[in-house]
Design an enzyme around this catalytic site. Sequence first.
Site, short mmCIF file in Angstrom:
data_model
loop_
_atom_site.label_atom_id
_atom_site.label_comp_id
_atom_site.label_asym_id
_atom_site.label_seq_id
_atom_site.Cartn_x
_atom_site.Cartn_y
_atom_site.Cartn_z
N LYS A 1 4.88 -6.46 -4.65
CA LYS A 1 4.56 -5.04 -4.85
C LYS A 1 5.24 -4.16 -3.79
O LYS A 1 5.88 -3.17 -4.12
CB LYS A 1 3.03 -4.82 -4.82
CG LYS A 1 2.27 -5.60 -5.89
CD LYS A 1 0.78 -5.28 -5.88
CE LYS A 1 0.08 -5.72 -4.62
NZ LYS A 1 0.10 -7.19 -4.36
N ARG B 1 6.62 -14.71 4.37
CA ARG B 1 6.85 -13.28 4.60
C ARG B 1 6.90 -12.98 6.09
O ARG B 1 6.10 -13.50 6.87
CB ARG B 1 5.73 -12.47 3.94
CG ARG B 1 5.74 -10.98 4.32
CD ARG B 1 4.91 -10.13 3.40
NE ARG B 1 3.60 -10.65 3.12
CZ ARG B 1 2.81 -10.22 2.15
NH1 ARG B 1 3.21 -9.24 1.36
NH2 ARG B 1 1.62 -10.75 1.96
N ARG C 1 2.29 -11.79 9.26
CA ARG C 1 0.99 -11.13 9.19
C ARG C 1 -0.11 -12.15 9.44
O ARG C 1 -0.01 -13.29 8.99
CB ARG C 1 0.81 -10.52 7.79
CG ARG C 1 1.37 -9.12 7.69
CD ARG C 1 1.42 -8.60 6.27
NE ARG C 1 0.20 -8.77 5.47
CZ ARG C 1 0.06 -8.28 4.23
NH1 ARG C 1 1.03 -7.60 3.66
NH2 ARG C 1 -1.06 -8.46 3.57
N ARG D 1 -8.55 -2.07 -6.10
CA ARG D 1 -8.67 -3.53 -6.10
C ARG D 1 -10.00 -3.98 -6.68
O ARG D 1 -10.26 -5.17 -6.75
CB ARG D 1 -8.54 -4.03 -4.67
CG ARG D 1 -7.12 -4.50 -4.31
CD ARG D 1 -7.15 -4.91 -2.87
NE ARG D 1 -6.16 -5.86 -2.50
CZ ARG D 1 -5.03 -5.56 -1.86
NH1 ARG D 1 -4.70 -4.32 -1.63
NH2 ARG D 1 -4.22 -6.52 -1.47
N ARG E 1 -7.23 -14.95 -0.36
CA ARG E 1 -6.87 -13.64 -0.93
C ARG E 1 -6.60 -13.75 -2.43
O ARG E 1 -6.92 -12.85 -3.20
CB ARG E 1 -5.67 -13.04 -0.19
CG ARG E 1 -6.07 -12.54 1.20
CD ARG E 1 -4.85 -12.35 2.10
NE ARG E 1 -3.91 -11.40 1.56
CZ ARG E 1 -2.60 -11.41 1.85
NH1 ARG E 1 -2.10 -12.32 2.65
NH2 ARG E 1 -1.82 -10.50 1.33
P1 ADP Z 1 3.00 -7.85 -2.02
O1 ADP Z 1 3.22 -6.43 -1.50
O2 ADP Z 1 2.75 -7.88 -3.50
O3 ADP Z 1 1.96 -8.60 -1.25
P2 ADP Z 1 5.68 -8.35 -0.93
O4 ADP Z 1 6.52 -7.31 -1.59
O5 ADP Z 1 5.39 -8.15 0.51
O6 ADP Z 1 4.34 -8.64 -1.80
O7 ADP Z 1 6.42 -9.76 -1.16
C1 ADP Z 1 5.88 -10.98 -0.63
C2 ADP Z 1 6.99 -11.83 -0.07
O8 ADP Z 1 7.82 -12.31 -1.14
C3 ADP Z 1 7.93 -11.09 0.89
O9 ADP Z 1 8.30 -11.99 1.90
C4 ADP Z 1 9.12 -10.71 0.01
O10 ADP Z 1 10.32 -10.63 0.78
C5 ADP Z 1 9.16 -11.84 -0.99
N1 ADP Z 1 9.58 -11.40 -2.34
C6 ADP Z 1 9.25 -10.25 -2.98
N2 ADP Z 1 9.77 -10.21 -4.21
C7 ADP Z 1 10.43 -11.39 -4.38
C8 ADP Z 1 11.19 -11.96 -5.47
N3 ADP Z 1 11.34 -11.32 -6.62
N4 ADP Z 1 11.72 -13.19 -5.28
C9 ADP Z 1 11.55 -13.86 -4.10
N5 ADP Z 1 10.86 -13.38 -3.06
C10 ADP Z 1 10.31 -12.15 -3.19
P1 AMP Z 2 -2.04 -5.68 1.18
O1 AMP Z 2 -1.15 -5.11 2.23
O2 AMP Z 2 -2.08 -4.84 -0.06
O3 AMP Z 2 -1.75 -7.14 0.90
O4 AMP Z 2 -3.53 -5.62 1.77
C1 AMP Z 2 -3.89 -6.35 2.91
C2 AMP Z 2 -5.40 -6.37 3.05
O5 AMP Z 2 -5.90 -5.03 3.25
C3 AMP Z 2 -6.19 -6.91 1.88
O6 AMP Z 2 -6.27 -8.33 1.86
C4 AMP Z 2 -7.56 -6.24 2.09
O7 AMP Z 2 -8.29 -6.89 3.12
C5 AMP Z 2 -7.16 -4.87 2.63
N1 AMP Z 2 -7.01 -3.88 1.53
C6 AMP Z 2 -5.88 -3.22 1.17
N2 AMP Z 2 -6.12 -2.41 0.13
C7 AMP Z 2 -7.43 -2.55 -0.18
C8 AMP Z 2 -8.27 -2.00 -1.18
N3 AMP Z 2 -7.82 -1.12 -2.09
N4 AMP Z 2 -9.59 -2.39 -1.20
C9 AMP Z 2 -10.05 -3.26 -0.31
N5 AMP Z 2 -9.31 -3.84 0.65
C10 AMP Z 2 -8.00 -3.49 0.72
#
Ligand code: ADP
Ligand code: AMP
Length: 214
Positions: free
Chosen positions: A13, A127, A160, A88, A171
């Site tokens: 995302k 990541r 992270r 969420r 998660r």
């Molecule tokens: P989210 O915001 O949904 O938690 P991220 O955008 O941070 O996910 O992506 C999670 C991890 O996967 C990051 O390390 C990112 O670089 C990697 N990633 C994202 N999209 C892809 C993809 N299409 N193919 C491979 N790796 C990806």
């Molecule tokens: P994210 O960066 O979207 O992966 O979010 C990291 C963490 O932040 C999640 O695992 C939750 O603990 C918290 N968080 C982010 N957005 C929300 C939401 N809309 N509602 C509740 N917790 C959230």
Amino acid sequence: MRLMLLGPPGAGKGTQAESISKQFNIPHISTGDIFRQNIKNGTELGHKAQEFMNKGLLVPDELVVDLVKDRLSQEDCQNGFLIDGFPRTIPQADALDRELNNMGINLDRVINIQVDREILIERAVGRRVCKQCGAAYHIKFNPPKAEGICDKCGGELEQRKDDLEATVAKRIEVYLEQTEPLIAYYSRKGIIQNIDGTQEIKTVFNSILEGLRG
Ligand code: ADP
Ligand code: AMP
């Protein structure tokens, strides 16, 4: 364009949000980023949120909803926005619905990025994020040019706290229980666009653009 990104943790995302927000010149609103910024700045909200985040749990609805309402009322959201990581839970989605109604606006599209569990774990565990600007990389799938250093700002990359394997598994469990029902919620409104998130980063982005044109 008023957009929302939906999908499990590690689906991509944040990665896609960066490109979408540039493409349409709309602000990227990530509640996870807002919480991490608050933790970094040592605010009371950050302190409260951290406790839940480190365990892989959701931050309570009452700490999230007002924060998003405030953010949406800001000037830069007038011509559109991209919400990522919110809602969420169903109560969060209901609160957002009421707020958008009050504002007299609608969501144009909910982009639902679909990725299987094993891939999610590998993506999240690998990541790395920039301590300074928050940009995300992956040690294997999207590595920075120089190991451990952000391409964009030269900042140091770190893992992270909630990207340890056991926390990622928690998660995903929380996602399946509390967030996945939102797919049906937005499908009923007829605004869901399902995207295969297992493709390469650029291919996922092109599929999103294609879907938005259609
Ligand atoms: P989210 O915001 O949904 O938690 P991220 O955008 O941070 O996910 O992506 C999670 C991890 O996967 C990051 O390390 C990112 O670089 C990697 N990633 C994202 N999209 C892809 C993809 N299409 N193919 C491979 N790796 C990806
Ligand atoms: P994210 O960066 O979207 O992966 O979010 C990291 C963490 O932040 C999640 O695992 C939750 O603990 C918290 N968080 C982010 N957005 C929300 C939401 N809309 N509602 C509740 N917790 C959230």
